[in-house]
Design a protein around this motif. Structure first.
Motif, PDB file in Angstrom:
ATOM      1  N   HIS A  40       0.837  -1.204   0.000  1.00  0.00           N
ATOM      2  CA  HIS A  40       0.000   0.000   0.000  1.00  0.00           C
ATOM      3  C   HIS A  40       0.876   1.259   0.000  1.00  0.00           C
ATOM      4  O   HIS A  40       0.660   2.179  -0.797  1.00  0.00           O
ATOM      5  N   ALA A  59      -7.123   0.991  -0.047  1.00  0.00           N
ATOM      6  CA  ALA A  59      -7.481  -0.202  -0.826  1.00  0.00           C
ATOM      7  C   ALA A  59      -7.701  -1.394   0.109  1.00  0.00           C
ATOM      8  O   ALA A  59      -6.967  -1.581   1.081  1.00  0.00           O
ATOM      9  N   LEU A  64      -5.189  -5.062  -4.623  1.00  0.00           N
ATOM     10  CA  LEU A  64      -5.897  -3.901  -5.167  1.00  0.00           C
ATOM     11  C   LEU A  64      -5.006  -2.660  -5.111  1.00  0.00           C
ATOM     12  O   LEU A  64      -4.994  -1.852  -6.049  1.00  0.00           O
TER      13      LEU A  64
END
Length: 150
Positions: A40, A59, A64
């Motif tokens: 992230h 996310a 993702l």
């Protein structure tokens, strides 16, 4: 890739050293906010646009976060290729301050650390083992720093 007792391969959740992966917890605090994983943080740092960074930080999964970070809907920050190793090193230092993560890293002793992603020839070894394995090298650097500080 040929297995060796002198090499620690990591990549997927089913592998013994999953904790070395950028997709694995724990998260950490940086820039005044909580980051769920290294992935992230790293993907968000590719962008100067604060809305894009926040979308990546929030996310639901590291996968993702990576997908959002690989989008070029927002331009990458200038000089990203020159900054990426330093950003990754910063994120790894933060993650491995956490006791559980630090214990996993230190349990690798002096073994070579290799991200076994068959798709990535920069951060990992790639399918044929010829990749640069930058993530493995940075993890070994952090391991050395932790030992030196102890």
């Amino acid at each position: 890739m040929e297995a060796s007792k002198d090499i620690v391969y990591f990549y997927t959740r089913t592998m013994p050293f999953w904790g070395l992966s950028n997709f694995s917890p724990p998260g950490f605090e940086a820039d005044g906010v909580y980051w769920p994983t290294v992935e992230h943080y790293f993907q968000a740092k590719k962008f100067l646009d604060s809305a894009t960074r926040e979308r990546i930080r929030r996310a639901a999964t590291p996968k993702l976060a990576r997908e959002l970070g690989q989008s070029r809907a927002t331009p990458l920050r200038p000089g990203w290729d020159d900054l990426r190793d330093q950003v990754m090193l910063e994120a790894l230092r933060l993650k491995f301050q956490q006791p559980a993560a630090r214990d996993v890293l230190l349990s690798t002793d002096d073994r070579l650390l290799v991200e076994a992603s068959p798709y990535d020839y920069y951060w990992a070894a790639g399918e044929d083992g010829s990749g640069l394995n930058r993530l493995g090298h940075l993890l070994m650097q952090v391991r050395t720093e932790i030992r030196s500080a102890a």
